[in-house]
Write an enzyme that holds these catalytic residues in place. Structure first.
Site, PDB file in Angstrom:
ATOM      1  N   ASN A  38      59.568  64.865  48.865  1.00  0.00           N
ATOM      2  CA  ASN A  38      59.829  65.777  49.984  1.00  0.00           C
ATOM      3  C   ASN A  38      60.700  65.020  50.975  1.00  0.00           C
ATOM      4  O   ASN A  38      60.211  64.176  51.709  1.00  0.00           O
ATOM      5  CB  ASN A  38      58.489  66.186  50.627  1.00  0.00           C
ATOM      6  CG  ASN A  38      58.685  67.004  51.892  1.00  0.00           C
ATOM      7  OD1 ASN A  38      59.794  67.447  52.190  1.00  0.00           O
ATOM      8  ND2 ASN A  38      57.610  67.199  52.637  1.00  0.00           N
ATOM      9  N   TRP A  39      61.971  65.319  50.944  1.00  0.00           N
ATOM     10  CA  TRP A  39      62.907  64.582  51.802  1.00  0.00           C
ATOM     11  C   TRP A  39      62.828  65.001  53.270  1.00  0.00           C
ATOM     12  O   TRP A  39      63.410  64.361  54.124  1.00  0.00           O
ATOM     13  CB  TRP A  39      64.337  64.779  51.299  1.00  0.00           C
ATOM     14  CG  TRP A  39      64.688  63.902  50.137  1.00  0.00           C
ATOM     15  CD1 TRP A  39      63.908  62.917  49.584  1.00  0.00           C
ATOM     16  CD2 TRP A  39      65.922  63.897  49.413  1.00  0.00           C
ATOM     17  NE1 TRP A  39      64.584  62.322  48.552  1.00  0.00           N
ATOM     18  CE2 TRP A  39      65.813  62.896  48.428  1.00  0.00           C
ATOM     19  CE3 TRP A  39      67.099  64.638  49.497  1.00  0.00           C
ATOM     20  CZ2 TRP A  39      66.854  62.617  47.537  1.00  0.00           C
ATOM     21  CZ3 TRP A  39      68.127  64.377  48.602  1.00  0.00           C
ATOM     22  CH2 TRP A  39      68.002  63.371  47.640  1.00  0.00           C
ATOM     23  N   LYS A  40      62.161  66.111  53.539  1.00  0.00           N
ATOM     24  CA  LYS A  40      62.085  66.632  54.914  1.00  0.00           C
ATOM     25  C   LYS A  40      63.508  66.763  55.486  1.00  0.00           C
ATOM     26  O   LYS A  40      64.432  67.070  54.736  1.00  0.00           O
ATOM     27  CB  LYS A  40      61.184  65.743  55.766  1.00  0.00           C
ATOM     28  CG  LYS A  40      59.851  65.458  55.078  1.00  0.00           C
ATOM     29  CD  LYS A  40      58.823  64.834  55.946  1.00  0.00           C
ATOM     30  CE  LYS A  40      57.558  64.615  55.121  1.00  0.00           C
ATOM     31  NZ  LYS A  40      56.436  64.153  55.893  1.00  0.00           N
ATOM     32  N   HIS A  62      53.637  73.458  54.071  1.00  0.00           N
ATOM     33  CA  HIS A  62      53.521  72.047  54.445  1.00  0.00           C
ATOM     34  C   HIS A  62      52.918  71.954  55.848  1.00  0.00           C
ATOM     35  O   HIS A  62      53.188  72.801  56.700  1.00  0.00           O
ATOM     36  CB  HIS A  62      54.904  71.387  54.405  1.00  0.00           C
ATOM     37  CG  HIS A  62      54.815  69.902  54.565  1.00  0.00           C
ATOM     38  ND1 HIS A  62      54.655  69.310  55.790  1.00  0.00           N
ATOM     39  CD2 HIS A  62      54.816  68.902  53.648  1.00  0.00           C
ATOM     40  CE1 HIS A  62      54.572  67.987  55.617  1.00  0.00           C
ATOM     41  NE2 HIS A  62      54.665  67.716  54.324  1.00  0.00           N
ATOM     42  N   GLU A  93      53.606  70.233  58.324  1.00  0.00           N
ATOM     43  CA  GLU A  93      54.586  70.219  59.428  1.00  0.00           C
ATOM     44  C   GLU A  93      55.057  71.639  59.738  1.00  0.00           C
ATOM     45  O   GLU A  93      55.346  71.964  60.884  1.00  0.00           O
ATOM     46  CB  GLU A  93      55.758  69.292  59.069  1.00  0.00           C
ATOM     47  CG  GLU A  93      55.341  67.837  59.155  1.00  0.00           C
ATOM     48  CD  GLU A  93      56.090  66.892  58.230  1.00  0.00           C
ATOM     49  OE1 GLU A  93      57.164  67.253  57.733  1.00  0.00           O
ATOM     50  OE2 GLU A  93      55.580  65.776  58.012  1.00  0.00           O
ATOM     51  N   GLU A 102      47.197  67.343  50.990  1.00  0.00           N
ATOM     52  CA  GLU A 102      47.815  66.385  51.906  1.00  0.00           C
ATOM     53  C   GLU A 102      47.028  66.328  53.213  1.00  0.00           C
ATOM     54  O   GLU A 102      47.245  67.159  54.106  1.00  0.00           O
ATOM     55  CB  GLU A 102      49.248  66.817  52.229  1.00  0.00           C
ATOM     56  CG  GLU A 102      50.166  66.838  51.037  1.00  0.00           C
ATOM     57  CD  GLU A 102      51.609  66.604  51.442  1.00  0.00           C
ATOM     58  OE1 GLU A 102      52.230  65.711  50.878  1.00  0.00           O
ATOM     59  OE2 GLU A 102      52.098  67.303  52.349  1.00  0.00           O
ATOM     60  N   GLY A 158      52.889  60.299  56.700  1.00  0.00           N
ATOM     61  CA  GLY A 158      53.843  59.529  57.493  1.00  0.00           C
ATOM     62  C   GLY A 158      53.198  58.489  58.391  1.00  0.00           C
ATOM     63  O   GLY A 158      53.840  57.934  59.278  1.00  0.00           O
ATOM     64  N   SER A 211      51.508  59.318  52.612  1.00  0.00           N
ATOM     65  CA  SER A 211      51.796  57.875  52.556  1.00  0.00           C
ATOM     66  C   SER A 211      51.670  57.273  51.154  1.00  0.00           C
ATOM     67  O   SER A 211      51.299  56.107  51.009  1.00  0.00           O
ATOM     68  CB  SER A 211      50.894  57.113  53.537  1.00  0.00           C
ATOM     69  OG  SER A 211      51.180  57.495  54.860  1.00  0.00           O
ATOM     70  N   GLY A 268      56.771  61.718  50.695  1.00  0.00           N
ATOM     71  CA  GLY A 268      57.801  61.820  51.724  1.00  0.00           C
ATOM     72  C   GLY A 268      58.624  60.545  51.776  1.00  0.00           C
ATOM     73  O   GLY A 268      59.570  60.351  51.004  1.00  0.00           O
ATOM     74  N   GLY A 269      58.236  59.655  52.671  1.00  0.00           N
ATOM     75  CA  GLY A 269      58.999  58.420  52.948  1.00  0.00           C
ATOM     76  C   GLY A 269      59.459  57.677  51.699  1.00  0.00           C
ATOM     77  O   GLY A 269      60.633  57.313  51.582  1.00  0.00           O
TER      78      GLY A 269
END
Ligand code: PGA
Length: 255
Positions: free
Chosen positions: A9-11, A94, A96, A166, A172, A212, A233-234
């Site tokens: 997930n590159w956001k 998601h 966010e 999640e 994150g 994470s 993500g990261g």
């Protein structure tokens, strides 16, 4: 057997050139699509470019969409538009989006149904906040999120649906949930799917852990009974890390 999944997930990261460079670099190095679903969910504006260059072993997904097919919704992207880019997947609900863009269990359900109706495979995100976990409300929250997301979902679509557990406090933050904690929550989600549908469907649905996940933690998570992969993500932003995550995921086959 549940085929493992690594979904990046590159956001809101990477412009077109960076994204294309990533796709070229990972290209041949990813495990074969028969062993693993490797997916990158990228910003909508570059999806078409990525689809054209995705290669055999990478699939592309969006990160959100509107539930309606068209209309006066300035700035939104419809399921038809997303599908027309050639993507196969879309992340829905998601945390966010729920937190910053007022998505609710009801809107997530509308989007899930719209995605399926348009041949898009939803990656449905659920998970509790730190406060909810501390108040022992994790299962209660998951119950609400999962049962509502699946209202009116046809059991024949189950192989097209991925669920991602999640916990919000792990996203994150570098605080990965322990593998036992993650497995317990994913097992609970599987039991909810069994209640909504039946045992064989619960055994088939793929459930990912997200929050994470890194190259250091992926092996332990993947070894767990109910964890079929990761939403990352990261660590999905770096080519070598994404490849390494995918390699780890194929080592474990879930029966
Ligand atoms: P993270 O993000 O891996 O950077 O914690 C996961 C996600 O939000 O899907």
């Amino acid at each position: 057997m549940r085929k493992p999944v690594i979904a990046g997930n590159w956001k809101m990261n990477k412009i077109r050139d960076e994204a294309l460079q990533f796709v070229y670099a990972v290209g041949e190095k990813l495990p074969s699509n028969s062993q693993l679903d490797s997916i990158i969910c990228a910003p909508a504006i570059i999806l078409r470019d990525l689809v054209k260059r995705q290669g055999d072993n990478l699939r592309i997904g969006g990160q959100n969409m509107h539930a309606k097919e068209c209309g006066a919704y300035t700035g939104e992207i419809s399921p038809i538009m997303l599908k027309s880019t050639g993507v196969e997947y879309v992340i829905l609900g998601h945390s966010e989006r729920r937190q910053y863009f007022n998505e609710t269990n009801e809107t997530v359900n509308e989007k899930v149904l719209a995605a399926l109706a348009n041949d898009l495979r939803p990656i449905i995100c659920v998970g509790e906040s730190l406060e909810e976990r501390e108040q022992n409300k994790t299962n209660e929250v998951l119950y609400e999120q999962v049962t509502k997301a699946f209202v009116n979902v046809d059991p024949k679509d189950i192989d097209d649906i991925i669920i991602a557990y999640e916990p919000i406090w792990a996203i994150g933050t570098g605080k990965v949930a322990s593998s036992d904690m993650a497995d317990e929550a994913c097992g609970y989600i599987r039991s909810l799917i069994e209640k909504i549908f039946d045992h064989s469907i619960a055994e088939r649905v793929r459930i990912l852990y997200g929050g994470s996940v890194s190259t250091a933690t992926v092996d332990e998570l993947m070894a767990k009974e109910h964890i079929d992969g990761a939403l990352v993500g990261g660590a999905s932003l770096k080519e070598e890390d994404f490849i390494r995550l995918c390699e780890s995921a194929v080592k474990v086959q879930k029966v």
